[in-house]
Scaffold this motif. Sequence first.
Motif, PDB file in Angstrom:
ATOM      1  N   THR A  21      64.895 -69.875  87.969  1.00 57.22           N
ATOM      2  CA  THR A  21      63.658 -70.653  87.899  1.00 57.22           C
ATOM      3  C   THR A  21      63.862 -72.055  87.348  1.00 57.22           C
ATOM      4  O   THR A  21      62.989 -72.914  87.498  1.00 57.22           O
ATOM      5  N   TYR A  22      64.995 -72.283  86.698  1.00 56.37           N
ATOM      6  CA  TYR A  22      65.264 -73.620  86.160  1.00 56.37           C
ATOM      7  C   TYR A  22      66.750 -73.898  86.249  1.00 56.37           C
ATOM      8  O   TYR A  22      67.578 -73.112  85.793  1.00 56.37           O
ATOM      9  N   GLY A  26      70.523 -79.312  88.395  1.00 55.80           N
ATOM     10  CA  GLY A  26      70.158 -79.462  89.794  1.00 55.80           C
ATOM     11  C   GLY A  26      71.288 -79.166  90.760  1.00 55.80           C
ATOM     12  O   GLY A  26      71.204 -79.495  91.951  1.00 55.80           O
ATOM     13  N   MET A  27      72.336 -78.526  90.262  1.00 58.03           N
ATOM     14  CA  MET A  27      73.523 -78.294  91.082  1.00 58.03           C
ATOM     15  C   MET A  27      73.247 -77.329  92.230  1.00 58.03           C
ATOM     16  O   MET A  27      73.634 -77.574  93.381  1.00 58.03           O
ATOM     17  N   LEU A  28      72.565 -76.230  91.938  1.00 59.43           N
ATOM     18  CA  LEU A  28      72.320 -75.243  92.980  1.00 59.43           C
ATOM     19  C   LEU A  28      71.345 -75.779  94.025  1.00 59.43           C
ATOM     20  O   LEU A  28      71.481 -75.503  95.218  1.00 59.43           O
ATOM     21  N   ALA A  29      70.365 -76.548  93.575  1.00 59.72           N
ATOM     22  CA  ALA A  29      69.368 -77.092  94.497  1.00 59.72           C
ATOM     23  C   ALA A  29      69.993 -78.024  95.524  1.00 59.72           C
ATOM     24  O   ALA A  29      69.581 -78.063  96.689  1.00 59.72           O
ATOM     25  N   THR A  30      71.001 -78.769  95.103  1.00 55.72           N
ATOM     26  CA  THR A  30      71.609 -79.755  95.998  1.00 55.72           C
ATOM     27  C   THR A  30      72.867 -79.245  96.684  1.00 55.72           C
ATOM     28  O   THR A  30      73.171 -79.650  97.811  1.00 55.72           O
ATOM     29  N   ASN A  31      73.600 -78.355  96.029  1.00 53.88           N
ATOM     30  CA  ASN A  31      74.903 -77.949  96.551  1.00 53.88           C
ATOM     31  C   ASN A  31      74.859 -76.646  97.337  1.00 53.88           C
ATOM     32  O   ASN A  31      75.600 -76.480  98.306  1.00 53.88           O
ATOM     33  N   TRP A  32      74.010 -75.714  96.919  1.00 58.46           N
ATOM     34  CA  TRP A  32      73.929 -74.422  97.602  1.00 58.46           C
ATOM     35  C   TRP A  32      73.014 -74.554  98.819  1.00 58.46           C
ATOM     36  O   TRP A  32      71.837 -74.212  98.780  1.00 58.46           O
ATOM     37  N   SER A  33      73.565 -75.039  99.899  1.00 61.26           N
ATOM     38  CA  SER A  33      72.807 -75.272 101.124  1.00 61.26           C
ATOM     39  C   SER A  33      73.431 -74.496 102.275  1.00 61.26           C
ATOM     40  O   SER A  33      74.660 -74.453 102.419  1.00 61.26           O
ATOM     41  N   THR A  34      72.591 -73.894 103.095  1.00 62.47           N
ATOM     42  CA  THR A  34      73.081 -73.139 104.252  1.00 62.47           C
ATOM     43  C   THR A  34      73.672 -74.045 105.321  1.00 62.47           C
ATOM     44  O   THR A  34      74.205 -73.556 106.317  1.00 62.47           O
ATOM     45  N   LYS A  35      73.606 -75.351 105.113  1.00 57.40           N
ATOM     46  CA  LYS A  35      74.227 -76.282 106.052  1.00 57.40           C
ATOM     47  C   LYS A  35      75.748 -76.274 105.923  1.00 57.40           C
ATOM     48  O   LYS A  35      76.451 -76.797 106.792  1.00 57.40           O
ATOM     49  N   SER A  36      76.238 -75.704 104.826  1.00 54.71           N
ATOM     50  CA  SER A  36      77.683 -75.596 104.623  1.00 54.71           C
ATOM     51  C   SER A  36      78.033 -74.150 104.314  1.00 54.71           C
ATOM     52  O   SER A  36      77.167 -73.337 103.971  1.00 54.71           O
ATOM     53  N   SER A  59      78.881 -70.469  84.604  1.00 58.44           N
ATOM     54  CA  SER A  59      78.779 -70.545  83.148  1.00 58.44           C
ATOM     55  C   SER A  59      78.432 -71.960  82.696  1.00 58.44           C
ATOM     56  O   SER A  59      78.731 -72.945  83.379  1.00 58.44           O
ATOM     57  N   ASN A  60      77.762 -72.038  81.549  1.00 56.41           N
ATOM     58  CA  ASN A  60      77.477 -73.317  80.882  1.00 56.41           C
ATOM     59  C   ASN A  60      76.702 -74.298  81.763  1.00 56.41           C
ATOM     60  O   ASN A  60      76.961 -75.500  81.747  1.00 56.41           O
ATOM     61  N   MET A  61      75.741 -73.792  82.521  1.00 59.68           N
ATOM     62  CA  MET A  61      74.983 -74.658  83.423  1.00 59.68           C
ATOM     63  C   MET A  61      73.518 -74.800  83.039  1.00 59.68           C
ATOM     64  O   MET A  61      72.761 -75.480  83.733  1.00 59.68           O
ATOM     65  N   GLY A  62      73.102 -74.160  81.957  1.00 58.68           N
ATOM     66  CA  GLY A  62      71.713 -74.266  81.538  1.00 58.68           C
ATOM     67  C   GLY A  62      70.742 -73.633  82.516  1.00 58.68           C
ATOM     68  O   GLY A  62      69.601 -74.078  82.646  1.00 58.68           O
ATOM     69  N   LEU A  63      71.186 -72.571  83.195  1.00 53.61           N
ATOM     70  CA  LEU A  63      70.343 -71.899  84.180  1.00 53.61           C
ATOM     71  C   LEU A  63      69.387 -70.932  83.492  1.00 53.61           C
ATOM     72  O   LEU A  63      69.747 -70.269  82.522  1.00 53.61           O
ATOM     73  N   GLU A  64      68.181 -70.843  84.024  1.00 53.64           N
ATOM     74  CA  GLU A  64      67.195 -69.905  83.494  1.00 53.64           C
ATOM     75  C   GLU A  64      66.647 -69.063  84.634  1.00 53.64           C
ATOM     76  O   GLU A  64      66.385 -69.562  85.728  1.00 53.64           O
ATOM     77  N   GLY A  65      66.486 -67.772  84.373  1.00 52.04           N
ATOM     78  CA  GLY A  65      65.958 -66.875  85.393  1.00 52.04           C
ATOM     79  C   GLY A  65      66.441 -65.460  85.170  1.00 52.04           C
ATOM     80  O   GLY A  65      66.846 -65.093  84.063  1.00 52.04           O
ATOM     81  N   LEU A  80      82.617 -62.186  87.749  1.00 51.25           N
ATOM     82  CA  LEU A  80      81.263 -62.726  87.638  1.00 51.25           C
ATOM     83  C   LEU A  80      81.086 -63.293  86.241  1.00 51.25           C
ATOM     84  O   LEU A  80      81.174 -62.570  85.248  1.00 51.25           O
ATOM     85  N   ASP A  81      80.858 -64.604  86.163  1.00 48.28           N
ATOM     86  CA  ASP A  81      80.688 -65.283  84.877  1.00 48.28           C
ATOM     87  C   ASP A  81      79.379 -66.064  84.898  1.00 48.28           C
ATOM     88  O   ASP A  81      79.260 -67.094  85.557  1.00 48.28           O
ATOM     89  N   LEU A  82      78.390 -65.553  84.166  1.00 53.47           N
ATOM     90  CA  LEU A  82      77.091 -66.216  84.030  1.00 53.47           C
ATOM     91  C   LEU A  82      76.829 -66.564  82.566  1.00 53.47           C
ATOM     92  O   LEU A  82      75.681 -66.720  82.153  1.00 53.47           O
ATOM     93  N   SER A  83      77.881 -66.708  81.798  1.00 54.17           N
ATOM     94  CA  SER A  83      77.754 -66.883  80.352  1.00 54.17           C
ATOM     95  C   SER A  83      77.158 -68.236  79.973  1.00 54.17           C
ATOM     96  O   SER A  83      77.218 -69.209  80.732  1.00 54.17           O
ATOM     97  N   ASN A  84      76.589 -68.248  78.766  1.00 50.13           N
ATOM     98  CA  ASN A  84      76.032 -69.458  78.165  1.00 50.13           C
ATOM     99  C   ASN A  84      74.964 -70.101  79.046  1.00 50.13           C
ATOM    100  O   ASN A  84      75.017 -71.279  79.375  1.00 50.13           O
ATOM    101  N   ASN A  85      73.980 -69.287  79.423  1.00 48.99           N
ATOM    102  CA  ASN A  85      72.822 -69.747  80.166  1.00 48.99           C
ATOM    103  C   ASN A  85      71.570 -69.162  79.518  1.00 48.99           C
ATOM    104  O   ASN A  85      71.588 -68.814  78.334  1.00 48.99           O
ATOM    105  N   TYR A  86      70.505 -69.047  80.291  1.00 48.60           N
ATOM    106  CA  TYR A  86      69.253 -68.508  79.765  1.00 48.60           C
ATOM    107  C   TYR A  86      68.725 -67.394  80.668  1.00 48.60           C
ATOM    108  O   TYR A  86      67.513 -67.284  80.882  1.00 48.60           O
ATOM    109  N   PHE A  87      69.639 -66.587  81.196  1.00 52.15           N
ATOM    110  CA  PHE A  87      69.204 -65.438  81.978  1.00 52.15           C
ATOM    111  C   PHE A  87      68.519 -64.446  81.043  1.00 52.15           C
ATOM    112  O   PHE A  87      68.957 -64.228  79.911  1.00 52.15           O
ATOM    113  N   HIS A  88      67.448 -63.845  81.530  1.00 50.52           N
ATOM    114  CA  HIS A  88      66.670 -62.951  80.679  1.00 50.52           C
ATOM    115  C   HIS A  88      66.258 -61.719  81.468  1.00 50.52           C
ATOM    116  O   HIS A  88      66.526 -61.601  82.668  1.00 50.52           O
ATOM    117  N   GLY A  89      65.601 -60.808  80.764  1.00 50.18           N
ATOM    118  CA  GLY A  89      65.117 -59.590  81.400  1.00 50.18           C
ATOM    119  C   GLY A  89      66.166 -58.503  81.408  1.00 50.18           C
ATOM    120  O   GLY A  89      67.261 -58.634  80.855  1.00 50.18           O
TER     121      GLY A  89
END
Length: 231
Positions: A21-22, A26-36, A59-65, A80-89
């Motif tokens: 959600t956050y 902005g890396m995923l919004a701009t880089n994770w594109s189905t065009k590539s 890791s270390n990307m300030g991701l929340e969700g 799988l490394d999702l460390s140092n973010n804000y994943f919850h639930g």
Amino acid sequence: MVLSFNLVDEFALIALKAHITYDSQGMLATNWSTKSSHCSWYGISCNAPQQRVSAINLSNMGLEGTIAPQVGNLSFLVSLDLSNNYFHGSLPKDIGEIPQSLFNISSLRFLNLEINNLEDDEISSFSHCRELRVLKLSINQFIGGIPQALGSLSNLEELYLGYNKLTGGIPREIGNLSNLNILHLASSGINGPIPAEISISLHCTGLISLIIAFREVFQWIFVNIFLISKD
């Protein structure tokens, strides 16, 4: 067939992105594109020649969700490394539980979810990840006891559960982990004696570092034991 499997991997990554959600950078919004190709996306590594997703490092990307359950469909995922973010639930129950009717069971060896806000009342689902070498869950909000089932992870070399809200003691089944090198339980909330099975003279002949913190009444007792293996 290879293309269809690649689409499964791509859809799983798109689902992971959708559950975030956050994205502070902005890396995923701009880089994770189905065009590539998804194998060229930031933080994604694929094996060759199948071009299946083998590693995710966000890791270390300030991701929340939350962690999308579709991650469990990445049947070639090794790391799988999702460390140092804000994943919850709570954790999706099918991480590491890939239906055999669709794919081979994932050979997940490295899992790092440290420094997030993940919470769950049991972590026994990790016992399904039979190939795990490293499991890092420290600095989260996990509650409940350390499950006996973790003692079945015969390949486990490093286990980090510190700084959670666990209760109870260390199950003696942890002593079955003959390849365990590091057991980190500092400030995890556990209490009680260290099982006799966890010793260099018994099952854990490879254990070189055991870090435990017990809270008893109003004082902290820190136990740092460094055991040198016979090798």
